[in-house]
Design a protein around this motif. Structure first.
Motif, PDB file in Angstrom:
ATOM      1  N   MET A 121      20.547   4.324 -16.159  1.00 24.58           N
ATOM      2  CA  MET A 121      19.186   4.040 -16.617  1.00 24.58           C
ATOM      3  C   MET A 121      18.269   5.187 -16.231  1.00 24.58           C
ATOM      4  O   MET A 121      18.550   5.929 -15.293  1.00 24.58           O
ATOM      5  N   PRO A 122      17.165   5.324 -16.967  1.00 21.75           N
ATOM      6  CA  PRO A 122      16.199   6.368 -16.618  1.00 21.75           C
ATOM      7  C   PRO A 122      15.368   5.950 -15.405  1.00 21.75           C
ATOM      8  O   PRO A 122      15.347   4.779 -15.018  1.00 21.75           O
ATOM      9  N   GLU A 123      14.688   6.900 -14.828  1.00 17.04           N
ATOM     10  CA  GLU A 123      13.904   6.676 -13.602  1.00 17.04           C
ATOM     11  C   GLU A 123      12.978   5.470 -13.693  1.00 17.04           C
ATOM     12  O   GLU A 123      12.898   4.675 -12.763  1.00 17.04           O
ATOM     13  N   ARG A 124      12.293   5.320 -14.796  1.00 16.45           N
ATOM     14  CA  ARG A 124      11.288   4.252 -14.911  1.00 16.45           C
ATOM     15  C   ARG A 124      11.905   2.852 -14.884  1.00 16.45           C
ATOM     16  O   ARG A 124      11.210   1.874 -14.675  1.00 16.45           O
ATOM     17  N   GLN A 143       3.356   9.311   5.304  1.00  7.84           N
ATOM     18  CA  GLN A 143       4.394  10.332   5.237  1.00  7.84           C
ATOM     19  C   GLN A 143       5.635   9.656   4.679  1.00  7.84           C
ATOM     20  O   GLN A 143       6.026   8.584   5.142  1.00  7.84           O
ATOM     21  N   SER A 144       6.243  10.290   3.680  1.00  6.55           N
ATOM     22  CA  SER A 144       7.457   9.766   3.056  1.00  6.55           C
ATOM     23  C   SER A 144       8.581  10.734   3.342  1.00  6.55           C
ATOM     24  O   SER A 144       8.782  11.693   2.611  1.00  6.55           O
ATOM     25  N   ARG A 145       9.299  10.463   4.394  1.00  4.46           N
ATOM     26  CA  ARG A 145      10.394  11.357   4.791  1.00  4.46           C
ATOM     27  C   ARG A 145      11.733  10.628   4.819  1.00  4.46           C
ATOM     28  O   ARG A 145      12.596  10.948   5.627  1.00  4.46           O
ATOM     29  N   GLU A 146      11.883   9.661   3.930  1.00  3.65           N
ATOM     30  CA  GLU A 146      13.165   8.969   3.853  1.00  3.65           C
ATOM     31  C   GLU A 146      14.257   9.974   3.486  1.00  3.65           C
ATOM     32  O   GLU A 146      14.065  10.832   2.641  1.00  3.65           O
ATOM     33  N   ARG A 147      15.394   9.837   4.150  1.00  3.10           N
ATOM     34  CA  ARG A 147      16.542  10.655   3.775  1.00  3.10           C
ATOM     35  C   ARG A 147      17.124  10.080   2.480  1.00  3.10           C
ATOM     36  O   ARG A 147      16.992   8.881   2.210  1.00  3.10           O
ATOM     37  N   ASP A 148      17.754  10.932   1.682  1.00  3.02           N
ATOM     38  CA  ASP A 148      18.342  10.453   0.432  1.00  3.02           C
ATOM     39  C   ASP A 148      19.271   9.271   0.682  1.00  3.02           C
ATOM     40  O   ASP A 148      19.274   8.309  -0.088  1.00  3.02           O
ATOM     41  N   GLN A 149      20.070   9.326   1.734  1.00  9.03           N
ATOM     42  CA  GLN A 149      21.021   8.257   2.008  1.00  9.03           C
ATOM     43  C   GLN A 149      20.352   6.981   2.513  1.00  9.03           C
ATOM     44  O   GLN A 149      21.031   5.967   2.701  1.00  9.03           O
ATOM     45  N   ASP A 150      19.041   7.005   2.715  1.00  9.50           N
ATOM     46  CA  ASP A 150      18.309   5.802   3.113  1.00  9.50           C
ATOM     47  C   ASP A 150      17.729   5.057   1.921  1.00  9.50           C
ATOM     48  O   ASP A 150      17.030   4.059   2.087  1.00  9.50           O
ATOM     49  N   LEU A 151      18.019   5.539   0.709  1.00 10.04           N
ATOM     50  CA  LEU A 151      17.516   4.927  -0.516  1.00 10.04           C
ATOM     51  C   LEU A 151      18.693   4.613  -1.438  1.00 10.04           C
ATOM     52  O   LEU A 151      19.630   5.394  -1.543  1.00 10.04           O
ATOM     53  N   ALA A 153       0.839  -1.206   0.000  1.00  8.62           N
ATOM     54  CA  ALA A 153       0.000   0.000   0.000  1.00  8.62           C
ATOM     55  C   ALA A 153       0.868   1.248   0.000  1.00  8.62           C
ATOM     56  O   ALA A 153       0.560   2.239  -0.668  1.00  8.62           O
ATOM     57  N   TYR A 154       1.971   1.205   0.731  1.00  2.00           N
ATOM     58  CA  TYR A 154       2.876   2.351   0.747  1.00  2.00           C
ATOM     59  C   TYR A 154       3.465   2.594  -0.636  1.00  2.00           C
ATOM     60  O   TYR A 154       3.500   3.731  -1.129  1.00  2.00           O
ATOM     61  N   LEU A 155       3.944   1.540  -1.280  1.00  2.00           N
ATOM     62  CA  LEU A 155       4.574   1.699  -2.594  1.00  2.00           C
ATOM     63  C   LEU A 155       3.584   2.163  -3.658  1.00  2.00           C
ATOM     64  O   LEU A 155       3.997   2.731  -4.669  1.00  2.00           O
ATOM     65  N   ALA A 156       2.313   1.938  -3.450  1.00  2.00           N
ATOM     66  CA  ALA A 156       1.298   2.394  -4.405  1.00  2.00           C
ATOM     67  C   ALA A 156       0.814   3.807  -4.089  1.00  2.00           C
ATOM     68  O   ALA A 156       0.076   4.404  -4.869  1.00  2.00           O
ATOM     69  N   ASN A 157       1.243   4.362  -2.975  1.00  3.93           N
ATOM     70  CA  ASN A 157       0.755   5.651  -2.503  1.00  3.93           C
ATOM     71  C   ASN A 157       1.441   6.825  -3.193  1.00  3.93           C
ATOM     72  O   ASN A 157       2.626   6.775  -3.507  1.00  3.93           O
ATOM     73  N   ARG A 158       0.693   7.914  -3.382  1.00  2.00           N
ATOM     74  CA  ARG A 158       1.255   9.122  -4.005  1.00  2.00           C
ATOM     75  C   ARG A 158       2.425   9.686  -3.218  1.00  2.00           C
ATOM     76  O   ARG A 158       3.347  10.271  -3.783  1.00  2.00           O
ATOM     77  N   SER A 159       2.398   9.527  -1.925  1.00  2.00           N
ATOM     78  CA  SER A 159       3.472  10.042  -1.087  1.00  2.00           C
ATOM     79  C   SER A 159       4.811   9.413  -1.492  1.00  2.00           C
ATOM     80  O   SER A 159       5.824  10.102  -1.634  1.00  2.00           O
ATOM     81  N   TRP A 160       4.820   8.077  -1.688  1.00  4.93           N
ATOM     82  CA  TRP A 160       6.039   7.392  -2.101  1.00  4.93           C
ATOM     83  C   TRP A 160       6.478   7.846  -3.493  1.00  4.93           C
ATOM     84  O   TRP A 160       7.649   8.117  -3.729  1.00  4.93           O
ATOM     85  N   TRP A 161       5.544   7.949  -4.414  1.00  5.09           N
ATOM     86  CA  TRP A 161       5.918   8.327  -5.783  1.00  5.09           C
ATOM     87  C   TRP A 161       6.465   9.746  -5.833  1.00  5.09           C
ATOM     88  O   TRP A 161       7.388  10.040  -6.590  1.00  5.09           O
ATOM     89  N   GLY A 162       5.954  10.624  -4.996  1.00  8.59           N
ATOM     90  CA  GLY A 162       6.508  11.977  -4.914  1.00  8.59           C
ATOM     91  C   GLY A 162       7.918  11.947  -4.349  1.00  8.59           C
ATOM     92  O   GLY A 162       8.823  12.639  -4.840  1.00  8.59           O
ATOM     93  N   ARG A 163       8.130  11.130  -3.317  1.00  7.83           N
ATOM     94  CA  ARG A 163       9.462  11.018  -2.715  1.00  7.83           C
ATOM     95  C   ARG A 163      10.451  10.434  -3.718  1.00  7.83           C
ATOM     96  O   ARG A 163      11.585  10.876  -3.832  1.00  7.83           O
TER      97      ARG A 163
END
Length: 153
Positions: free
Chosen positions: A54-57, A78-86, A20-30
């Motif tokens: 590779m491109p984003e997709r 809420q999607s507040r992952e830090r850049d270094q957490d991805l 559900a999180y991965l399908a959420n707009r919050s994740w896609w914005g992050r």
């Protein structure tokens, strides 16, 4: 309000809300913000294992830490992952990373971040070995052997 279970697995009964999180707009914005911050001038990012641009997709972002992911309930996140957490991975290497993490519970004792980084290093080394073996085989086919070259060449 609850954070996602920090286990190493992507699926299963312990993590019913992850999809559900991965399908959420919050994740896609992050995800879009991460990509905008890390993309090259050509609009690509490199896989952390094979270094293929590779491109984003075409890539996945692997979570090294879920502390920035908060389930607010009622389908809100809420999607507040830090850049270094991805970490950017091509889909093949993201699947390979999870296959290794899931195959040995010993990785879990390291914590998600450390285990993910170490497994990515293992995959990177394996990939480099395969590339070198391919290059060696290709060179053997294309570089004439002194014994097989006609005299005067």
């Amino acid at each position: 309000m609850s954070s996602l279970n920090p286990s190493l697995r992507r699926a299963g009964p312990a993590r019913p809300s992850y999809g559900a999180y991965l399908a959420n707009r919050s994740w896609w914005g992050r995800r879009r913000r991460w990509f905008a911050a890390h993309a090259s001038a050509e609009g690509t990012v490199e896989c952390a294992v094979c270094l293929r641009a590779m491109p984003e997709r075409a890539f996945d972002l692997h979570h090294l830490d879920y502390s920035g992911v908060v389930d607010l309930g009622m389908g809100k996140w809420q999607s507040r992952e830090r850049d270094q957490d991805l970490m950017a991975l091509c889909r093949r290497h993201h699947d390979d990373l999870h296959a290794l993490l899931d195959s040995d519970r010993g990785w879990a004792s390291m914590g998600r971040r450390q285990a993910s980084l170490e497994v990515a290093a293992v995959l990177r080394a394996e990939f480099a070995e395969r590339v070198q073996a391919y290059l060696d085989a290709t060179e053997a086919l294309t570089v004439p052997n002194e014994k097989t070259q006609p005299e005067g060449s």
